[in-house]
Design a protein around this motif. Structure first.
Motif, PDB file in Angstrom:
ATOM      1  N   LEU A  26       0.826  -1.215   0.000  1.00  0.00           N
ATOM      2  CA  LEU A  26       0.000   0.000   0.000  1.00  0.00           C
ATOM      3  C   LEU A  26       0.855   1.258   0.000  1.00  0.00           C
ATOM      4  O   LEU A  26       1.896   1.304   0.658  1.00  0.00           O
ATOM      5  CB  LEU A  26      -0.888   0.026   1.254  1.00  0.00           C
ATOM      6  CG  LEU A  26      -1.882  -1.121   1.397  1.00  0.00           C
ATOM      7  CD1 LEU A  26      -2.545  -1.077   2.761  1.00  0.00           C
ATOM      8  CD2 LEU A  26      -2.936  -1.047   0.293  1.00  0.00           C
ATOM      9  N   GLY A  30       7.288  -2.997  -1.035  1.00  0.00           N
ATOM     10  CA  GLY A  30       6.370  -1.887  -1.269  1.00  0.00           C
ATOM     11  C   GLY A  30       5.671  -1.981  -2.620  1.00  0.00           C
ATOM     12  O   GLY A  30       5.611  -3.057  -3.229  1.00  0.00           O
ATOM     13  N   ALA A  35       6.446  -0.578  -5.474  1.00  0.00           N
ATOM     14  CA  ALA A  35       7.347  -0.468  -6.641  1.00  0.00           C
ATOM     15  C   ALA A  35       6.664   0.264  -7.797  1.00  0.00           C
ATOM     16  O   ALA A  35       6.471  -0.311  -8.878  1.00  0.00           O
ATOM     17  CB  ALA A  35       7.830  -1.855  -7.067  1.00  0.00           C
ATOM     18  N   LYS A  88       7.329   2.157 -10.164  1.00  0.00           N
ATOM     19  CA  LYS A  88       7.863   2.213 -11.547  1.00  0.00           C
ATOM     20  C   LYS A  88       7.494   0.963 -12.351  1.00  0.00           C
ATOM     21  O   LYS A  88       7.595   0.966 -13.577  1.00  0.00           O
ATOM     22  CB  LYS A  88       9.375   2.429 -11.532  1.00  0.00           C
ATOM     23  CG  LYS A  88      10.187   1.289 -10.949  1.00  0.00           C
ATOM     24  CD  LYS A  88      11.689   1.628 -10.975  1.00  0.00           C
ATOM     25  CE  LYS A  88      12.492   0.542 -10.287  1.00  0.00           C
ATOM     26  NZ  LYS A  88      13.903   0.833 -10.169  1.00  0.00           N
ATOM     27  N   TYR A  89       7.076  -0.096 -11.662  1.00  0.00           N
ATOM     28  CA  TYR A  89       6.692  -1.329 -12.371  1.00  0.00           C
ATOM     29  C   TYR A  89       5.179  -1.553 -12.389  1.00  0.00           C
ATOM     30  O   TYR A  89       4.716  -2.612 -12.821  1.00  0.00           O
ATOM     31  CB  TYR A  89       7.342  -2.549 -11.706  1.00  0.00           C
ATOM     32  CG  TYR A  89       8.850  -2.557 -11.746  1.00  0.00           C
ATOM     33  CD1 TYR A  89       9.541  -2.421 -12.943  1.00  0.00           C
ATOM     34  CD2 TYR A  89       9.598  -2.727 -10.576  1.00  0.00           C
ATOM     35  CE1 TYR A  89      10.933  -2.445 -12.983  1.00  0.00           C
ATOM     36  CE2 TYR A  89      10.985  -2.758 -10.601  1.00  0.00           C
ATOM     37  CZ  TYR A  89      11.649  -2.609 -11.812  1.00  0.00           C
ATOM     38  OH  TYR A  89      13.015  -2.646 -11.841  1.00  0.00           O
ATOM     39  N   ASN A 123       7.941  -9.958  -9.483  1.00  0.00           N
ATOM     40  CA  ASN A 123       7.871 -11.278  -8.863  1.00  0.00           C
ATOM     41  C   ASN A 123       6.692 -11.324  -7.875  1.00  0.00           C
ATOM     42  O   ASN A 123       6.648 -10.521  -6.945  1.00  0.00           O
ATOM     43  CB  ASN A 123       9.193 -11.494  -8.104  1.00  0.00           C
ATOM     44  CG  ASN A 123       9.400 -12.905  -7.665  1.00  0.00           C
ATOM     45  OD1 ASN A 123       8.450 -13.671  -7.538  1.00  0.00           O
ATOM     46  ND2 ASN A 123      10.644 -13.261  -7.427  1.00  0.00           N
ATOM     47  N   TYR A 146      11.817 -10.883 -13.880  1.00  0.00           N
ATOM     48  CA  TYR A 146      13.019 -10.112 -14.226  1.00  0.00           C
ATOM     49  C   TYR A 146      14.067 -10.065 -13.113  1.00  0.00           C
ATOM     50  O   TYR A 146      15.269 -10.076 -13.372  1.00  0.00           O
ATOM     51  CB  TYR A 146      12.616  -8.670 -14.605  1.00  0.00           C
ATOM     52  CG  TYR A 146      12.481  -7.783 -13.377  1.00  0.00           C
ATOM     53  CD1 TYR A 146      11.337  -7.837 -12.589  1.00  0.00           C
ATOM     54  CD2 TYR A 146      13.524  -6.953 -12.975  1.00  0.00           C
ATOM     55  CE1 TYR A 146      11.219  -7.063 -11.447  1.00  0.00           C
ATOM     56  CE2 TYR A 146      13.418  -6.177 -11.832  1.00  0.00           C
ATOM     57  CZ  TYR A 146      12.270  -6.231 -11.074  1.00  0.00           C
ATOM     58  OH  TYR A 146      12.170  -5.502  -9.937  1.00  0.00           O
TER      59      TYR A 146
HETATM   60  P1  NAP Z   1       9.539  -1.046  -2.922  1.00  0.00           P
HETATM   61  O1  NAP Z   1       8.222  -0.684  -3.466  1.00  0.00           O
HETATM   62  O2  NAP Z   1       9.632  -2.305  -2.121  1.00  0.00           O
HETATM   63  O3  NAP Z   1      10.540  -1.163  -4.158  1.00  0.00           O
HETATM   64  C1  NAP Z   1      11.943  -1.131  -4.040  1.00  0.00           C
HETATM   65  C2  NAP Z   1      12.587  -2.044  -5.054  1.00  0.00           C
HETATM   66  O4  NAP Z   1      12.456  -3.399  -4.605  1.00  0.00           O
HETATM   67  C3  NAP Z   1      11.948  -2.051  -6.437  1.00  0.00           C
HETATM   68  O5  NAP Z   1      12.347  -0.958  -7.206  1.00  0.00           O
HETATM   69  C4  NAP Z   1      12.460  -3.380  -6.958  1.00  0.00           C
HETATM   70  O6  NAP Z   1      13.852  -3.347  -7.210  1.00  0.00           O
HETATM   71  C5  NAP Z   1      12.315  -4.262  -5.711  1.00  0.00           C
HETATM   72  N1  NAP Z   1      11.006  -4.915  -5.633  1.00  0.00           N
HETATM   73  C6  NAP Z   1       9.946  -4.592  -4.860  1.00  0.00           C
HETATM   74  N2  NAP Z   1       8.945  -5.449  -5.056  1.00  0.00           N
HETATM   75  C7  NAP Z   1       9.365  -6.348  -5.960  1.00  0.00           C
HETATM   76  C8  NAP Z   1       8.781  -7.497  -6.563  1.00  0.00           C
HETATM   77  N3  NAP Z   1       7.545  -7.908  -6.246  1.00  0.00           N
HETATM   78  N4  NAP Z   1       9.512  -8.167  -7.465  1.00  0.00           N
HETATM   79  C9  NAP Z   1      10.743  -7.787  -7.778  1.00  0.00           C
HETATM   80  N5  NAP Z   1      11.360  -6.737  -7.237  1.00  0.00           N
HETATM   81  C10 NAP Z   1      10.684  -6.021  -6.332  1.00  0.00           C
HETATM   82  O7  NAP Z   1      10.129   0.108  -2.005  1.00  0.00           O
HETATM   83  P2  NAP Z   1      10.049   1.701  -2.158  1.00  0.00           P
HETATM   84  O8  NAP Z   1      10.325   2.061  -3.590  1.00  0.00           O
HETATM   85  O9  NAP Z   1      10.937   2.208  -1.108  1.00  0.00           O
HETATM   86  O10 NAP Z   1       8.557   2.093  -1.774  1.00  0.00           O
HETATM   87  C11 NAP Z   1       7.537   2.395  -2.712  1.00  0.00           C
HETATM   88  C12 NAP Z   1       6.203   2.615  -1.987  1.00  0.00           C
HETATM   89  O11 NAP Z   1       5.841   1.429  -1.292  1.00  0.00           O
HETATM   90  C13 NAP Z   1       6.194   3.736  -0.938  1.00  0.00           C
HETATM   91  O12 NAP Z   1       4.987   4.442  -1.084  1.00  0.00           O
HETATM   92  C14 NAP Z   1       6.201   3.022   0.401  1.00  0.00           C
HETATM   93  O13 NAP Z   1       5.501   3.757   1.389  1.00  0.00           O
HETATM   94  C15 NAP Z   1       5.441   1.771   0.043  1.00  0.00           C
HETATM   95  N6  NAP Z   1       5.768   0.610   0.907  1.00  0.00           N
HETATM   96  C16 NAP Z   1       4.738  -0.187   1.259  1.00  0.00           C
HETATM   97  C17 NAP Z   1       4.993  -1.334   2.001  1.00  0.00           C
HETATM   98  C18 NAP Z   1       3.830  -2.216   2.364  1.00  0.00           C
HETATM   99  O14 NAP Z   1       2.719  -1.975   1.932  1.00  0.00           O
HETATM  100  N7  NAP Z   1       4.038  -3.257   3.174  1.00  0.00           N
HETATM  101  C19 NAP Z   1       6.305  -1.670   2.353  1.00  0.00           C
HETATM  102  C20 NAP Z   1       7.360  -0.843   1.935  1.00  0.00           C
HETATM  103  C21 NAP Z   1       7.080   0.306   1.196  1.00  0.00           C
HETATM  104  P3  NAP Z   1      14.595  -2.965  -8.576  1.00  0.00           P
HETATM  105  O15 NAP Z   1      14.356  -1.502  -8.788  1.00  0.00           O
HETATM  106  O16 NAP Z   1      16.002  -3.278  -8.269  1.00  0.00           O
HETATM  107  O17 NAP Z   1      14.047  -3.796  -9.681  1.00  0.00           O
END
Ligand code: NAP
Length: 409
Positions: free
Chosen positions: A101, A333, A335, A337-338, A345, A384
């Motif tokens: 979220l 989180g 992510a 951009k995807y 994954n 990927y």
């Molecule tokens: P993120 O969404 O976890 O993404 C960080 C990086 O982790 C991505 O760019 C990607 O790496 C990799 N990644 C995340 N999920 C993946 C998946 N399913 N498969 C493959 N690779 C994955 O962290 P963030 O960019 O710091 O946070 C983005 C948003 O998510 C924020 O709004 C934050 O508040 C929210 N958030 C929510 C939760 C939750 O709901 N539990 C937890 C953390 C963050 P690469 O770029 O290397 O491909």
């Protein structure tokens, strides 16, 4: 209970009978798709969970999924990122699973996930971390990683009690503390409070030891920074040992007792480690650690660090548990951009669903998913994130990865 936007599907409610979950053959389980990549991984996972249940029970059991809303989607429907309806439905139906979220920046919430855990008092964050054959890892012996982290979920610096530097409240707090407690805090300091209670610690450690006993685990390690923060993290350690002795004395033995000549005799070994050395040992000798119980912030860091040893957050599952209510979740989180690229994954959410199936006692379906998952990775059919770490991988989309797992069930 009547809901405004939630459609309750045909099926039956999970109930609690004499303190134990009673699960019908057609339970209604809540599902929050989540934001960003949430819909992609949720749709893929739902297909796999349903296929595995069908495979394991031949139609005798089936989940009725009830869509719940939180995050951006809830904001557009309710004008609220965490609607009361969603919370009420989780309380009423007891078990739910959620995708990641977004917490809108500048909103009233510190974090949507932290709020969900605190409002529902989901006091234990449970993260099993193990290696699956074929998954790329930076370790030479990744099979030695097989632990379950129990992170306290409601206290510590996550309690959300803090005041910004220079504000009236921060100054008032500092003046009072300097005056009454003889401290010398600079008037322009930002302030955060770290509450850790005996009750909060003991209910977490109780869950960890109970899990170790129920799952034939060998040890429970209390991870803390008690050498520095004596009355919070040090107290966590002390209360953890006390709980083990008071409630599980016949089934546990401490490391100190073993050093003194006591035999483990199949009992659970209770030990403790200071947080910094724990990080090092999880890299150098991970097989010495099994169940780990730790305060909130340590657990946050440790679970991502250990997940990185065996494939990263893309496949790390998690659960937030109270005594009965359980919300399983992808640990990564949104992510953004995807988002909507059918690329990432689904492993983290998928394996959280396996934890959920275990939780409701449908372990056969969970085991079928694990087998099919391992088979698919060994065939080098991966998304990927794994493809970029593996030689000769066949990179597929999220939905294709789900199809491959289903065909391997
Ligand atoms: P993120 O969404 O976890 O993404 C960080 C990086 O982790 C991505 O760019 C990607 O790496 C990799 N990644 C995340 N999920 C993946 C998946 N399913 N498969 C493959 N690779 C994955 O962290 P963030 O960019 O710091 O946070 C983005 C948003 O998510 C924020 O709004 C934050 O508040 C929210 N958030 C929510 C939760 C939750 O709901 N539990 C937890 C953390 C963050 P690469 O770029 O290397 O491909």
């Amino acid at each position: 209970m009547a809901y405004q936007h939630i459609e309750v599907p045909a099926g039956e409610k999970i109930t609690i009978k004499e303190g134990i979950l009673s699960v019908p053959d057609n339970p209604i389980l809540g599902v929050i798709w989540g934001d960003g990549i949430g819909p992609d991984i949720t749709q893929a996972s739902l297909r796999i969970w349903d296929a595995a249940v069908q495979k394991a029970y031949g139609g005798q059991r089936k989940v009725s999924w009830m869509r719940l809303f939180a995050g951006e989607e809830a904001l557009s429907i309710y004008g609220d990122i965490l609607p009361n309806e969603t919370l009420d439905a989780i309380r009423e139906f007891i078990v739910a699973i959620k995708g990641p979220l977004t917490t809108p920046i500048g909103g009233g919430f510190r974090s949507l996930n932290v709020s969900l855990r605190q409002i529902l008092d989901l006091y234990a964050c449970v993260r099993p971390v193990r290696w699956f054959e074929g998954v790329p890892s930076p370790l030479r012996e990744p099979h030695k990683v097989d632990c379950v982290i129990f992170r306290e979920n409601t206290e510590d610096v996550y309690a959300g009690i803090e005041w910004q530097s220079g504000t009236e409240k921060a100054k008032k707090f500092i003046e009072m503390t300097n005056r009454e407690m003889g401290t010398h805090i600079s008037l322009d300091a930002g302030i955060g409070i770290k509450p850790i209670t005996p009750q909060g610690t003991k209910r977490l450690v109780r869950k960890a030891i109970r899990y170790a006993l129920d799952n034939n685990r060998k040890s429970v390690t209390i991870m803390h920074k008690g050498n520095i923060m004596k009355y919070t993290e040090g107290a966590f350690r002390q209360w953890g040992y006390e709980l083990a002795k008071e409630e599980f004395g016949a089934y546990t033995v401490t490391e100190e007792e073993v050093w003194g000549g006591a035999k483990t005799d199949g009992k659970i070994l209770i030990k403790d480690r200071i947080a910094d050395i724990m990080f090092q040992q999880m890299l150098l000798r991970p097989d010495e650690y099994d169940v780990i119980a730790t305060p909130n912030l340590n657990g946050d860091y440790l679970s991502d660090a250990v997940a990185a040893e065996v494939g990263g957050v893309g496949i790390a599952p998690g659960a937030n548990l109270s005594d009965h209510i359980a919300v399983f979740e992808a640990t990564h989180g949104t992510a953004p951009k995807y988002a909507n690229q059918d690329k990432v994954n689904p492993g983290s959410l998928l394996l959280s669903g396996v934890m959920m199936l275990d939780y409701i006692g449908w372990s056969e379906a969970g085991a079928a998913i694990i087998d099919a998952y391992v088979k698919t990775i060994k065939q080098k059919i991966v998304t990927y994130d794994f493809a970029r770490l593996m030689k000769d991988a066949h990179e597929v989309k999220t939905s294709e990865f789900a199809a491959a797992i289903i065909s391997n069930l």
